[in-house]
Scaffold this motif. Structure first.
Motif, PDB file in Angstrom:
ATOM      1  N   GLU A 388      -6.719   1.063  15.942  1.00 16.67           N
ATOM      2  CA  GLU A 388      -6.502  -0.328  15.565  1.00 16.67           C
ATOM      3  C   GLU A 388      -5.438  -0.920  16.491  1.00 16.67           C
ATOM      4  OE1 GLU A 388      -5.761  -0.716  11.357  1.00 16.67           O
ATOM      5  OE2 GLU A 388      -7.143   0.924  10.899  1.00 16.67           O
ATOM      6  N   GLU A 389      -5.737  -2.050  17.081  1.00 20.29           N
ATOM      7  CA  GLU A 389      -4.844  -2.630  18.077  1.00 20.29           C
ATOM      8  C   GLU A 389      -3.445  -2.883  17.536  1.00 20.29           C
ATOM      9  OE1 GLU A 389      -4.393  -6.548  21.025  1.00 20.29           O
ATOM     10  OE2 GLU A 389      -6.122  -6.375  19.675  1.00 20.29           O
ATOM     11  N   LYS A 390      -3.332  -3.378  16.314  1.00 21.51           N
ATOM     12  CA  LYS A 390      -2.043  -3.800  15.781  1.00 21.51           C
ATOM     13  C   LYS A 390      -1.389  -2.756  14.875  1.00 21.51           C
ATOM     14  CE  LYS A 390      -2.506  -7.927  17.633  1.00 21.51           C
ATOM     15  NZ  LYS A 390      -1.660  -8.373  18.773  1.00 21.51           N
ATOM     16  N   ASP A 391      -2.018  -1.612  14.714  1.00 23.29           N
ATOM     17  CA  ASP A 391      -1.482  -0.623  13.773  1.00 23.29           C
ATOM     18  C   ASP A 391      -1.540   0.770  14.392  1.00 23.29           C
ATOM     19  OD1 ASP A 391      -0.665   0.902  11.614  1.00 23.29           O
ATOM     20  OD2 ASP A 391      -1.863  -0.218  10.157  1.00 23.29           O
ATOM     21  N   ILE A 392      -0.397   1.382  14.516  1.00 22.13           N
ATOM     22  CA  ILE A 392      -0.322   2.723  15.092  1.00 22.13           C
ATOM     23  C   ILE A 392      -0.898   3.771  14.136  1.00 22.13           C
ATOM     24  CG2 ILE A 392       1.955   3.386  14.213  1.00 22.13           C
ATOM     25  CD1 ILE A 392       2.597   4.429  17.046  1.00 22.13           C
ATOM     26  N   HIS A 393      -1.159   3.358  12.890  1.00 25.06           N
ATOM     27  CA  HIS A 393      -1.720   4.254  11.880  1.00 25.06           C
ATOM     28  C   HIS A 393      -3.123   3.799  11.489  1.00 25.06           C
ATOM     29  CE1 HIS A 393       2.768   4.395  11.016  1.00 25.06           C
ATOM     30  NE2 HIS A 393       2.473   5.606  11.471  1.00 25.06           N
ATOM     31  N   PRO A 394      -4.138   4.151  12.285  1.00 25.00           N
ATOM     32  CA  PRO A 394      -5.500   3.760  11.920  1.00 25.00           C
ATOM     33  C   PRO A 394      -5.881   4.382  10.577  1.00 25.00           C
ATOM     34  CG  PRO A 394      -5.535   5.381  13.693  1.00 25.00           C
ATOM     35  CD  PRO A 394      -4.109   4.958  13.520  1.00 25.00           C
ATOM     36  N   ARG A 395      -6.572   3.612   9.745  1.00 28.96           N
ATOM     37  CA  ARG A 395      -6.840   4.050   8.363  1.00 28.96           C
ATOM     38  C   ARG A 395      -8.012   5.024   8.236  1.00 28.96           C
ATOM     39  NH1 ARG A 395      -2.657   1.239   8.281  1.00 28.96           N
ATOM     40  NH2 ARG A 395      -1.917   0.158   6.411  1.00 28.96           N
ATOM     41  N   ASN A 396      -8.867   5.078   9.231  1.00 30.07           N
ATOM     42  CA  ASN A 396     -10.060   5.924   9.112  1.00 30.07           C
ATOM     43  C   ASN A 396      -9.712   7.393   9.353  1.00 30.07           C
ATOM     44  OD1 ASN A 396     -12.581   7.063   9.022  1.00 30.07           O
ATOM     45  ND2 ASN A 396     -13.476   5.806  10.624  1.00 30.07           N
ATOM     46  N   LYS A 397      -9.014   7.976   8.401  1.00 29.50           N
ATOM     47  CA  LYS A 397      -8.645   9.390   8.512  1.00 29.50           C
ATOM     48  C   LYS A 397      -9.822  10.298   8.177  1.00 29.50           C
ATOM     49  CE  LYS A 397      -4.363   8.233   9.332  1.00 29.50           C
ATOM     50  NZ  LYS A 397      -3.966   7.948  10.713  1.00 29.50           N
ATOM     51  N   GLN A 398     -10.817   9.754   7.474  1.00 30.82           N
ATOM     52  CA  GLN A 398     -11.995  10.562   7.148  1.00 30.82           C
ATOM     53  C   GLN A 398     -12.673  11.078   8.415  1.00 30.82           C
ATOM     54  OE1 GLN A 398     -11.067   7.742   5.687  1.00 30.82           O
ATOM     55  NE2 GLN A 398     -11.793   7.576   3.571  1.00 30.82           N
ATOM     56  N   GLU A 399     -12.874  10.178   9.378  1.00 30.04           N
ATOM     57  CA  GLU A 399     -13.565  10.579  10.603  1.00 30.04           C
ATOM     58  C   GLU A 399     -12.703  11.504  11.452  1.00 30.04           C
ATOM     59  OE1 GLU A 399     -16.671  10.837  13.435  1.00 30.04           O
ATOM     60  OE2 GLU A 399     -16.547  10.413  11.287  1.00 30.04           O
ATOM     61  N   VAL A 400     -11.396  11.285  11.436  1.00 32.12           N
ATOM     62  CA  VAL A 400     -10.503  12.184  12.171  1.00 32.12           C
ATOM     63  C   VAL A 400     -10.603  13.600  11.598  1.00 32.12           C
ATOM     64  CG1 VAL A 400      -8.104  12.702  12.769  1.00 32.12           C
ATOM     65  CG2 VAL A 400      -8.918  10.343  12.811  1.00 32.12           C
ATOM     66  N   GLY A 401     -10.528  13.694  10.256  1.00 30.79           N
ATOM     67  CA  GLY A 401     -10.643  14.997   9.616  1.00 30.79           C
ATOM     68  C   GLY A 401     -11.980  15.653   9.890  1.00 30.79           C
ATOM     69  N   ARG A 402     -13.046  14.857   9.889  1.00 26.20           N
ATOM     70  CA  ARG A 402     -14.382  15.399  10.155  1.00 26.20           C
ATOM     71  C   ARG A 402     -14.473  15.947  11.576  1.00 26.20           C
ATOM     72  NH1 ARG A 402     -19.743  14.259  11.935  1.00 26.20           N
ATOM     73  NH2 ARG A 402     -18.997  12.483  13.166  1.00 26.20           N
ATOM     74  N   ARG A 403     -13.943  15.216  12.539  1.00 24.22           N
ATOM     75  CA  ARG A 403     -14.027  15.663  13.928  1.00 24.22           C
ATOM     76  C   ARG A 403     -13.202  16.927  14.157  1.00 24.22           C
ATOM     77  NH1 ARG A 403     -13.915   9.769  17.165  1.00 24.22           N
ATOM     78  NH2 ARG A 403     -15.767   8.957  16.078  1.00 24.22           N
ATOM     79  N   LEU A 404     -12.064  17.033  13.502  1.00 22.17           N
ATOM     80  CA  LEU A 404     -11.288  18.270  13.592  1.00 22.17           C
ATOM     81  C   LEU A 404     -12.061  19.427  12.976  1.00 22.17           C
ATOM     82  CD1 LEU A 404      -7.725  16.987  12.633  1.00 22.17           C
ATOM     83  CD2 LEU A 404      -8.338  18.056  14.805  1.00 22.17           C
ATOM     84  N   ALA A 405     -12.675  19.167  11.822  1.00 28.92           N
ATOM     85  CA  ALA A 405     -13.429  20.218  11.145  1.00 28.92           C
ATOM     86  C   ALA A 405     -14.593  20.713  12.011  1.00 28.92           C
ATOM     87  CB  ALA A 405     -13.948  19.717   9.799  1.00 28.92           C
ATOM     88  N   LEU A 406     -15.240  19.799  12.726  1.00 29.22           N
ATOM     89  CA  LEU A 406     -16.349  20.205  13.591  1.00 29.22           C
ATOM     90  C   LEU A 406     -15.872  21.119  14.709  1.00 29.22           C
ATOM     91  CD1 LEU A 406     -18.401  16.891  13.808  1.00 29.22           C
ATOM     92  CD2 LEU A 406     -19.016  18.997  12.607  1.00 29.22           C
ATOM     93  N   GLN A 407     -14.670  20.882  15.216  1.00 26.00           N
ATOM     94  CA  GLN A 407     -14.112  21.788  16.212  1.00 26.00           C
ATOM     95  C   GLN A 407     -14.049  23.211  15.648  1.00 26.00           C
ATOM     96  OE1 GLN A 407     -12.745  21.179  19.495  1.00 26.00           O
ATOM     97  NE2 GLN A 407     -13.827  19.239  19.347  1.00 26.00           N
ATOM     98  N   ALA A 408     -13.509  23.324  14.432  1.00 29.79           N
ATOM     99  CA  ALA A 408     -13.365  24.640  13.821  1.00 29.79           C
ATOM    100  C   ALA A 408     -14.712  25.231  13.427  1.00 29.79           C
ATOM    101  CB  ALA A 408     -12.464  24.536  12.593  1.00 29.79           C
ATOM    102  N   LEU A 409     -15.589  24.416  12.888  1.00 28.80           N
ATOM    103  CA  LEU A 409     -16.871  24.929  12.416  1.00 28.80           C
ATOM    104  C   LEU A 409     -17.706  25.506  13.556  1.00 28.80           C
ATOM    105  CD1 LEU A 409     -17.789  22.189   9.799  1.00 28.80           C
ATOM    106  CD2 LEU A 409     -17.273  24.595   9.333  1.00 28.80           C
ATOM    107  N   VAL A 410     -17.689  24.839  14.691  1.00 29.18           N
ATOM    108  CA  VAL A 410     -18.481  25.313  15.823  1.00 29.18           C
ATOM    109  C   VAL A 410     -17.786  26.461  16.552  1.00 29.18           C
ATOM    110  CG1 VAL A 410     -19.432  24.670  18.080  1.00 29.18           C
ATOM    111  CG2 VAL A 410     -19.703  23.126  16.125  1.00 29.18           C
TER     112      VAL A 410
END
Length: 568
Positions: A388-410
């Protein structure tokens, strides 16, 4: 005589007896790591025999002269059957509702600390968080000058529920939820994070001292504290705070006038920090928030941090591998380690910036990618498309967690069927070669092929010749390569992609839908090159003008380092 009799009575009555005790990371509801020897440790009377019993196993140890004891349970199979862990010496400690599965450490700064109730759709996520096989443990914030053996506040493991999840790390929870869904085993999550902190604070002092560019951080702090005057720092802070508040009120008053052009309002001053005790000092968070959970047996760690190190991004290419190696040494285990690459963010600037302008955010993202490529059993979750341009804390943590999980799962759990083509992330730059007036870029992690997210033309590429003048470029997919060119650059030598803090137009993905990381093919000097001290700022690095007739671009004003000690 009376005193001697009283002392003898105390000793014979056992009032000075030290009960068997385990560190705070052991409590009811914990999860033990499967498929590895499991460390169980604590303290007792010197020479006391201690027996640990779990799941049909019984292990013995004798407390040393310092009272410390430790055993290793044989590797356990995953189990969601609640079991008791018993530890017996002269007294007995019993932990109930113990499960066996996968345990991960979740660490970093504010984007890891960011809680579920502040993420996207908390009104849906929190009521649905009934996951009795997911267990949560949060390490309280603590600064220490020496490694601590335990957590003073003694928090407990919590069963994941709407009541417990709302104040837990959102990235950690969504990561764990994805693992639980895919693996169908209990998941233990240990959150140890603190907003605004730097990687060196999470690294042990001996590890930092052993690497010259990292030891420079310690040296800089030692020199700074020699002349640090707390009372003067407080007075300077008060003066600066008063001036900032007056500026804010003045801008607000101007903005309130009819027809006034709205000026941006500065943020409120941060609280004063005593630099003698601040959490930014080297090793203090390792000592206070990592050491107390070592050697609790875990599978690996996920890491979301870097915002506070962007002013020293080139150093981070060494600092981050140092931290990972340090944690692996501390645990005595080659832990898997997955990094969130910083999400896109405006970084306090006005956009668009001049093409090719120096950018500390991009340099830090590059350092994160380099770490993931060079350090074995690691990986990176690219997030430049969900910032998000104006926020250093983007709210979409769901997708961040999912992408991290895919790293581990694979990579860890070999769940290649969990994603099409066994792909765990986006395209990764593999090299570039010049062919005539274009540069041909090769990739790894292509999966089913390269594409533009919106189905249109590829965007976000820039190209330069020997003069180092960057120009926007056209890019097209040719098989598993991308050809990049510009009519303004007849003899190109270098190409970059998404090389700005905020680059929403960057749209390269693989056909599995994962975004490509930024990259650069050049080895030209970066703005943070040689900046090893937290008290120094990057130097501006600006591309030269293409010809004398064209006015030189004004260097982008560098943002002052955030929360640096000399600003206190």
């Amino acid at each position: 005589m009376k005193y001697s009799l009283f002392l003898a009575t105390l000793l014979s009555g056992g009032l000075l007896h030290a009960d068997v005790k385990l560190p705070a990371v052991f409590s009811d509801h914990l999860v033990l790591q499967r498929d590895k020897p499991v460390a169980v440790w604590g303290t007792a009377d010197a020479g006391e025999a201690v027996t640990v019993t779990f799941g049909g196993q019984s292990k013995q140890a004798t407390a040393g002269a310092d009272g410390a004891w430790k055993v290793a349970l044989d590797a356990l199979k995953a189990s969601a059957e609640p079991t008791e862990l018993k530890v017996k010496g002269k007294n007995e400690v019993v932990f109930k509702d113990i499960l066996v599965g996968e345990v991960w450490v979740c660490s970093g700064q504010s984007n890891m600390e960011w809680t579920v109730d502040k993420a996207v759709n908390p009104e849906q996520e929190i009521p649905a968080a009934h996951h009795p096989k997911i267990r949560l443990f949060s390490v309280p914030k603590a600064v220490a000058n020496e490694p601590l053996k335990d957590i003073a506040q003694r928090p407990s493991w919590q069963v994941c529920s709407p009541d417990t999840v709302k104040s837990f790390s959102a990235v950690g929870y969504f990561f764990g939820r994805e693992l639980n869904k895919a693996l169908d085993v209990p998941i233990g999550l240990i959150n140890t994070s603190w907003g605004g902190t730097r990687a060196e604070a999470w690294t042990s002092k001996p590890a930092l001292e052993a690497v010259p560019s990292c030891n420079a951080i310690i040296t800089a702090w030692d020199e700074f504290l020699k002349t640090y005057n707390l009372e003067k720092a407080k007075a300077d802070y008060e003066t600066a705070t008063k001036a900032t508040k007056e500026k804010i009120e003045k801008i607000k008053a101007e903005n309130a006038k009819p027809g006034a052009t709205q000026q941006p309002v500065p943020g409120a001053p941060r609280p004063f920090e005593n630099q003698q005790t601040t959490q930014h000092r080297p090793a203090v968070l390792f000592n206070g928030m990592v050491a107390p959970i070592v050697p609790y047996t875990v599978k690996g760690a996920i890491w979301y941090q870097g915002e506070s190190n962007q002013q020293r991004a080139v150093q981070y290419q060494t600092l981050m591998p140092t931290l990972i190696a340090d944690w692996r040494k501390q645990w005595g285990d080659e832990l898997s380690f997955y990094i969130v690459q910083l999400a896109g963010f405006g970084n306090g600037r006005t956009w668009p910036q001049p093409v090719g302008a120096a950018d500390t955010w991009a340099e830090l993202q590059w350092a994160q990618l380099q770490t993931a490529l060079r350090v074995k059993k690691s990986g990176v979750a690219v997030a430049n498309d969900i910032g998000e341009e104006k926020d250093i804390h983007p709210r979409n943590k769901q997708e961040v967690g999912r992408r991290l999980a895919l790293q581990a799962l694979v990579k860890d759990y070999k769940k290649k069927d969990y994603q099409p083509n066994g792909i765990s992330g986006g395209p990764i730059f593999g090299g570039a070669s010049v062919t005539g007036n274009k540069i041909v870029v090769s990739w790894s992690n292509v999966g089913g092929g390269l594409a533009a997210r919106d189905g249109g033309e590829l965007k976000g590429f820039i190209i330069a010749g020997e003069d180092k003048v960057w120009k926007p470029a056209k890019a097209r997919v040719v098989g598993k390569q991308i050809h990049v060119s510009s009519e303004e650059v007849k003899n190109p030598v270098a190409v970059r992609y998404a090389w700005t803090a905020w680059c929403p137009e960057a749209n390269l993905i693989n056909k599995e839908g994962f975004p490509a990381s930024l990259f650069r093919s050049d080895k030209w000097e970066l703005s943070t090159e040689g900046v090893d001290s937290p008290f120094a700022a990057p130097k501006p690095v600006v591309a030269p003008a293409p010809a004398p007739a064209v006015p030189a671009a004004k260097p982008a004003e560098k943002e002052a380092p955030k929360a640096l000690p000399k600003a206190a």
